[in-house]
Scaffold this motif. Structure first.
Motif, PDB file in Angstrom:
ATOM      1  N   GLN A 118       2.978  -4.961   5.949  1.00 10.36           N
ATOM      2  CA  GLN A 118       2.378  -6.089   5.246  1.00 10.36           C
ATOM      3  C   GLN A 118       1.696  -6.981   6.266  1.00 10.36           C
ATOM      4  O   GLN A 118       2.224  -7.207   7.364  1.00 10.36           O
ATOM      5  N   GLN A 119       0.521  -7.499   5.938  1.00 15.66           N
ATOM      6  CA  GLN A 119      -0.184  -8.398   6.846  1.00 15.66           C
ATOM      7  C   GLN A 119      -0.880  -9.500   6.050  1.00 15.66           C
ATOM      8  O   GLN A 119      -1.174  -9.342   4.867  1.00 15.66           O
ATOM      9  N   TRP A 120      -1.131 -10.623   6.713  1.00 13.27           N
ATOM     10  CA  TRP A 120      -1.878 -11.703   6.072  1.00 13.27           C
ATOM     11  C   TRP A 120      -2.496 -12.600   7.140  1.00 13.27           C
ATOM     12  O   TRP A 120      -2.270 -12.399   8.343  1.00 13.27           O
ATOM     13  N   TYR A 121      -3.280 -13.548   6.670  1.00 13.02           N
ATOM     14  CA  TYR A 121      -4.093 -14.367   7.560  1.00 13.02           C
ATOM     15  C   TYR A 121      -3.950 -15.841   7.206  1.00 13.02           C
ATOM     16  O   TYR A 121      -3.652 -16.207   6.071  1.00 13.02           O
ATOM     17  N   PRO A 124      -5.386 -19.341   6.095  1.00 10.81           N
ATOM     18  CA  PRO A 124      -4.349 -20.374   5.988  1.00 10.81           C
ATOM     19  C   PRO A 124      -3.229 -20.027   5.000  1.00 10.81           C
ATOM     20  O   PRO A 124      -2.521 -20.923   4.539  1.00 10.81           O
ATOM     21  N   GLU A 125      -3.098 -18.735   4.671  1.00 16.32           N
ATOM     22  CA  GLU A 125      -2.191 -18.351   3.585  1.00 16.32           C
ATOM     23  C   GLU A 125      -0.739 -18.213   4.046  1.00 16.32           C
ATOM     24  O   GLU A 125      -0.447 -18.006   5.225  1.00 16.32           O
ATOM     25  N   LEU A 126       0.154 -18.297   3.078  1.00 18.77           N
ATOM     26  CA  LEU A 126       1.543 -17.897   3.223  1.00 18.77           C
ATOM     27  C   LEU A 126       1.697 -16.556   2.499  1.00 18.77           C
ATOM     28  O   LEU A 126       0.899 -16.233   1.610  1.00 18.77           O
ATOM     29  N   PRO A 127       2.709 -15.754   2.829  1.00 20.97           N
ATOM     30  CA  PRO A 127       2.738 -14.375   2.338  1.00 20.97           C
ATOM     31  C   PRO A 127       2.839 -14.234   0.827  1.00 20.97           C
ATOM     32  O   PRO A 127       2.401 -13.215   0.283  1.00 20.97           O
ATOM     33  N   TRP A 128       3.416 -15.215   0.145  1.00 20.45           N
ATOM     34  CA  TRP A 128       3.493 -15.135  -1.316  1.00 20.45           C
ATOM     35  C   TRP A 128       2.220 -15.677  -1.966  1.00 20.45           C
ATOM     36  O   TRP A 128       2.072 -15.632  -3.176  1.00 20.45           O
ATOM     37  N   GLN A 129       1.286 -16.185  -1.136  1.00 21.73           N
ATOM     38  CA  GLN A 129       0.028 -16.713  -1.651  1.00 21.73           C
ATOM     39  C   GLN A 129      -1.086 -15.669  -1.562  1.00 21.73           C
ATOM     40  O   GLN A 129      -1.863 -15.471  -2.496  1.00 21.73           O
ATOM     41  N   SER A 130      -1.148 -14.979  -0.420  1.00 20.92           N
ATOM     42  CA  SER A 130      -2.131 -13.919  -0.220  1.00 20.92           C
ATOM     43  C   SER A 130      -1.640 -13.023   0.904  1.00 20.92           C
ATOM     44  O   SER A 130      -1.408 -13.494   2.019  1.00 20.92           O
ATOM     45  N   ALA A 131      -1.463 -11.752   0.607  1.00 20.62           N
ATOM     46  CA  ALA A 131      -1.015 -10.799   1.618  1.00 20.62           C
ATOM     47  C   ALA A 131      -1.465  -9.405   1.225  1.00 20.62           C
ATOM     48  O   ALA A 131      -1.716  -9.128   0.043  1.00 20.62           O
ATOM     49  N   GLU A 132      -1.565  -8.533   2.229  1.00 28.54           N
ATOM     50  CA  GLU A 132      -2.067  -7.182   2.024  1.00 28.54           C
ATOM     51  C   GLU A 132      -1.013  -6.149   2.396  1.00 28.54           C
ATOM     52  O   GLU A 132      -0.200  -6.376   3.300  1.00 28.54           O
ATOM     53  N   ALA A 166      -3.479  -2.787  -1.070  1.00 28.62           N
ATOM     54  CA  ALA A 166      -3.501  -3.816  -2.113  1.00 28.62           C
ATOM     55  C   ALA A 166      -3.597  -5.190  -1.481  1.00 28.62           C
ATOM     56  O   ALA A 166      -3.258  -5.387  -0.317  1.00 28.62           O
ATOM     57  N   GLY A 167      -4.050  -6.173  -2.301  1.00 31.86           N
ATOM     58  CA  GLY A 167      -4.105  -7.558  -1.871  1.00 31.86           C
ATOM     59  C   GLY A 167      -5.358  -7.895  -1.118  1.00 31.86           C
ATOM     60  O   GLY A 167      -5.310  -8.372   0.013  1.00 31.86           O
ATOM     61  N   LYS A 168      -6.507  -7.660  -1.719  1.00 39.23           N
ATOM     62  CA  LYS A 168      -7.781  -7.783  -1.014  1.00 39.23           C
ATOM     63  C   LYS A 168      -8.417  -9.165  -1.111  1.00 39.23           C
ATOM     64  O   LYS A 168      -9.439  -9.406  -0.500  1.00 39.23           O
ATOM     65  N   THR A 169      -7.869 -10.067  -1.889  1.00 38.73           N
ATOM     66  CA  THR A 169      -8.472 -11.387  -2.050  1.00 38.73           C
ATOM     67  C   THR A 169      -7.433 -12.466  -1.800  1.00 38.73           C
ATOM     68  O   THR A 169      -6.230 -12.204  -1.727  1.00 38.73           O
ATOM     69  N   GLU A 170      -7.919 -13.702  -1.704  1.00 42.49           N
ATOM     70  CA  GLU A 170      -7.015 -14.832  -1.476  1.00 42.49           C
ATOM     71  C   GLU A 170      -6.140 -15.124  -2.682  1.00 42.49           C
ATOM     72  O   GLU A 170      -5.158 -15.846  -2.578  1.00 42.49           O
ATOM     73  N   GLU A 171      -6.486 -14.572  -3.829  1.00 42.60           N
ATOM     74  CA  GLU A 171      -5.732 -14.851  -5.050  1.00 42.60           C
ATOM     75  C   GLU A 171      -4.680 -13.791  -5.346  1.00 42.60           C
ATOM     76  O   GLU A 171      -4.037 -13.826  -6.389  1.00 42.60           O
ATOM     77  N   ILE A 172      -4.508 -12.825  -4.453  1.00 42.21           N
ATOM     78  CA  ILE A 172      -3.556 -11.743  -4.694  1.00 42.21           C
ATOM     79  C   ILE A 172      -2.587 -11.651  -3.528  1.00 42.21           C
ATOM     80  O   ILE A 172      -2.997 -11.613  -2.370  1.00 42.21           O
ATOM     81  N   ALA A 173      -1.308 -11.590  -3.826  1.00 43.35           N
ATOM     82  CA  ALA A 173      -0.280 -11.394  -2.807  1.00 43.35           C
ATOM     83  C   ALA A 173       0.459 -10.099  -3.102  1.00 43.35           C
ATOM     84  O   ALA A 173       1.037  -9.935  -4.173  1.00 43.35           O
ATOM     85  N   ALA A 174       0.403  -9.158  -2.179  1.00 43.86           N
ATOM     86  CA  ALA A 174       1.154  -7.912  -2.277  1.00 43.86           C
ATOM     87  C   ALA A 174       2.225  -7.956  -1.194  1.00 43.86           C
ATOM     88  O   ALA A 174       1.927  -8.207  -0.024  1.00 43.86           O
TER      89      ALA A 174
END
Length: 669
Positions: free
Chosen positions: A189-192, A194-202, A225-233
């Motif tokens: 799992q990875q993310w960037y 300014p997000e938190l992992p339950w907000q947006s993650a891939e 999965a989780g290609k946008t800021e509105e999706i958290a995988a």
């Protein structure tokens, strides 16, 4: 007055602060570990009487795997978790005192397998199934300690050589790296920011190759999965060599998903929801701490998931092929740390509302029916913590005037030696505001709450707007409204439960830790008894802030990497964009308004909310109001959260004494 009747809040209770603190010796589970080779079970346990260190324990005989000089903890993301794993009876763990990774077997002296470099933090380990000397994990690199320049990446450790090498870089965060059963693929799992992992993650998967037994290479990476800021995988794991399961909140609620491919054709795989229709329940928990998994594979086609319904955990067995959920009845109010071996076993920590935590095992019988059993020894009644005093939570969904819902756990006063309070009397109430602020207060048994309810207090947990476990829209309602929505919900909870005759709203006190401590300080500057009200109903009589935030600007300047962008999102913009909001919602700027007596409890070694936040707040109150009732207690060696038994005991006794003095109640220890 009957001998079984006494004023609420003045009941004598057998539950002492010392007993509550010491019970953590027999609870305090911080992680579960399932050996994929032997299927043996281990657990990490916090030891409050040993300066809060974490031991690794063999669940079969309750014996520690190493002596008291070792502490299996990590500070990755500051909150830690995922500090150890076991593979073929070999334990690998991160030792917090030097941040190195060690290898050992039960009773042997641990040996380091990474070089000494205290700026590196290792956590969340996965062992290659065919090359057990190769271990992949997350690393947080503090070579440059500025939070914006701290790096995170995946590495592989060669335990035989005692070396490690970078494996995957580029994202701001990496967690949950897991090898497929055959060792040919790696998912993570990875993310960037300014997000938190339950907000947006891939979720990402890639083929891996081992060369000469000592080198691990990653092939072409595929975004699952989780290609946008509105999706958290979140929370990926393997059901088989070609099927990954995880959760994704495309529907607005985290629900089970899967990704399936054939052979080596990862790029030809497809991610899809497992269920034909989304369920309005949150599967899994927010990833404040590593390894708090909400799922585990029973087989290649059946996975156990936990979800939240009305603030409690629900256990399901999910058929990946048929897209069906079967609910498994449990006695647990909260379930966490789930792990499966794909061979018919899933382990978890079950936490009932009326009993101590249980290490539980879920399996399937020959007919495919779920069976749940305890792996813990039978409970033994403790005279200092009698079960007859336990007050179980009642869930209430309070519909507020603006149509929002505030989720509340209500605990009534309970003590077998008393029938109630004085005629016509309702109990004083302690309101608990959870931290995070994106967190959720669960309804499992916590003796610190029973410490109060057994003395004739009511207790309320407020899962205010912004809490997790109730869907994305509810969680995001706090965006731009931190320090407003949380305190409004705490206030309304008291008013409404007072109107229901469950609490005395004029005798309400409040406490909370971290973000909850901030809410307490905000309440002190915003809800003033008698000011603008016909009476004091709904205004809190006193508050206790545990390591709470008092100054948003200084917090933003020192906040660690994981939460680096937290303040701008919750304030509604950056300091430069809405400075007036930041200043208005920083309690340290409004000490003159404070009339509410305050107790501040703070760890000297806190790296998340440094002690300066507390000391400046107290100095501001004393400078603004010399007659103001405020007290600060600093705890040496404590960080962000209490780990020592002596601290836990002192905190409970200080709070009880402080609140009783304000309300004119008698201390009964």
């Amino acid at each position: 007055m009957s001998s079984r009747t006494a004023p609420y809040g003045n009941w004598a209770s057998p539950i002492t602060a010392q007993a509550v603190a010491e019970q953590s010796l027999f609870a305090g589970t911080e992680d579960l570990i399932l050996d994929p080779v032997t299927s043996k079970v281990y657990y990490a346990q916090k030891r409050p009487k040993e300066d809060g260190r974490s031991a690794i324990v063999d669940a079969s005989d309750r014996q520690d795997l190493f002596d008291g000089s070792w502490d299996a903890r990590t500070q990755l993301h500051e909150y830690g978790g995922g500090a150890a794993t076991v593979f073929g009876d070999v334990l690998y763990f991160s030792h917090i005192r030097d941040h190195r990774v060690y290898k050992t077997t039960k009773g042997a002296i641990p040996q380091p397998i990474t070089p000494l470099n205290p700026v590196l933090r290792f956590a969340d380990f996965t062992v290659h199934p065919k090359h057990p000397d190769l271990i992949v994990c997350s690393v947080e690199d503090h070579t440059d300690p500025h939070p914006a320049r701290v790096l995170t990446y995946l590495v592989f450790i060669d335990a035989a050589k005692g070396t490690f090498s970078k494996l995957v870089t580029g994202a701001d965060f990496y967690t949950c790296a897991r090898f497929s059963p055959d060792g040919n693929f790696l998912v993570w799992q990875q993310w960037y920011h300014p997000e938190l992992p339950w907000q947006s993650a891939e979720i990402v998967v890639a083929p891996v190759k081992v060369s000469d037994g000592h080198t691990l290479d990653v092939g072409q990476v595929v975004l699952v999965a989780g290609k946008t800021e509105e999706i958290a995988a979140q929370d990926p794991s393997w059901a088989s060599n070609d099927t990954i399961f995880f959760t994704c909140d495309v529907s607005g609620y985290h629900n089970p998903w899967k990704f399936t491919f054939q052979g080596t054709d990862v790029a030809g795989g497809k991610a899809s929801p497992i269920l034909p229709e989304p369920v309005q329940e949150e599967f899994g928990a927010p990833q404040w701490f590593l390894s708090r998994h909400g799922s585990g594979a029973l087989s290649a086609t059946k996975v156990a998931f936990t979800a939240f319904r009305e603030g409690r955990s629900v256990l399901y067995v999910c058929d990946l092929d048929l897209g069906q959920l079967v609910e498994v009845p449990t006695p647990y109010a909260h379930i966490q740390y789930m792990h499966g071996n794909r061979q018919g076993k899933v382990i978890m920590l079950g936490q009932p509302a009326d009993a101590g935590e249980v290490l539980a095992e879920l399996s399937l019988d020959t007919h495919g029916n779920a069976q749940l059993k305890s792996l813990s020894p039978p409970p033994v009644e403790d005279a200092k913590l009698p079960s007859a005093c336990i007050s179980s939570a009642k869930y209430l969904a309070l519909i507020l005037d603006d149509g929002r819902i505030c989720h509340v756990n209500y605990y009534a006063p309970k003590n077998p030696n008393y029938d109630g309070g004085l005629p016509g009397e309702t109990p004083p109430v302690l309101v608990q505001i959870h931290g995070g602020p994106f967190y959720m207060e669960n309804s499992n048994l916590e003796w610190s709450k029973q410490f109060f309810t057994s003395r004739g207090w009511a207790h309320i947990d407020v899962n205010y707007g912004g809490s997790t476990g109730f869907g994305r829209a509810f969680r995001e309602s706090l965006h731009g409204k931190w320090g407003v929505l949380d305190i409004a919900d705490a206030h309304e909870s008291v008013v409404r439960l007072g109107a229901m005759g469950l609490v005395d709203a004029k005798r309400a006190v409040v406490h909370g830790g971290s973000a909850g401590g901030y809410s307490v300080l905000q309440i002190a500057t915003n809800m003033l008894p008698g000011e603008g009200k016909k009476d004091t109903e709904g205004a809190f009589a006193a508050g206790a802030s545990h390591y709470g935030v008092s100054d948003m600007r200084t917090l933003d300047e020192v906040l660690h990497k994981f939460e680096l962008s937290l303040c701008p999102r919750l304030m509604g913009g950056s300091w430069e964009e809405c400075r007036n909001v930041w200043e208005a919602r920083s309690p340290v700027n409004h000490a003159k308004k404070i009339r509410m007596p305050l107790l501040l409890l703070q760890g000297e070694a806190d790296t998340v909310v440094p002690k300066d936040q507390a000391t400046r707040m107290v100095a501001s109150i004393k400078a603004a109001r010399r007659d103001g009732k405020v007290e600060l207690v600093l705890f040496e060696g404590e960080g962000h959260g209490w780990r020592k038994a002596s601290t836990m005991q002192t905190v409970l006794e200080k709070e009880m004494t402080f609140f009783n003095e304000v309300l004119g109640l008698t201390n009964h220890y």
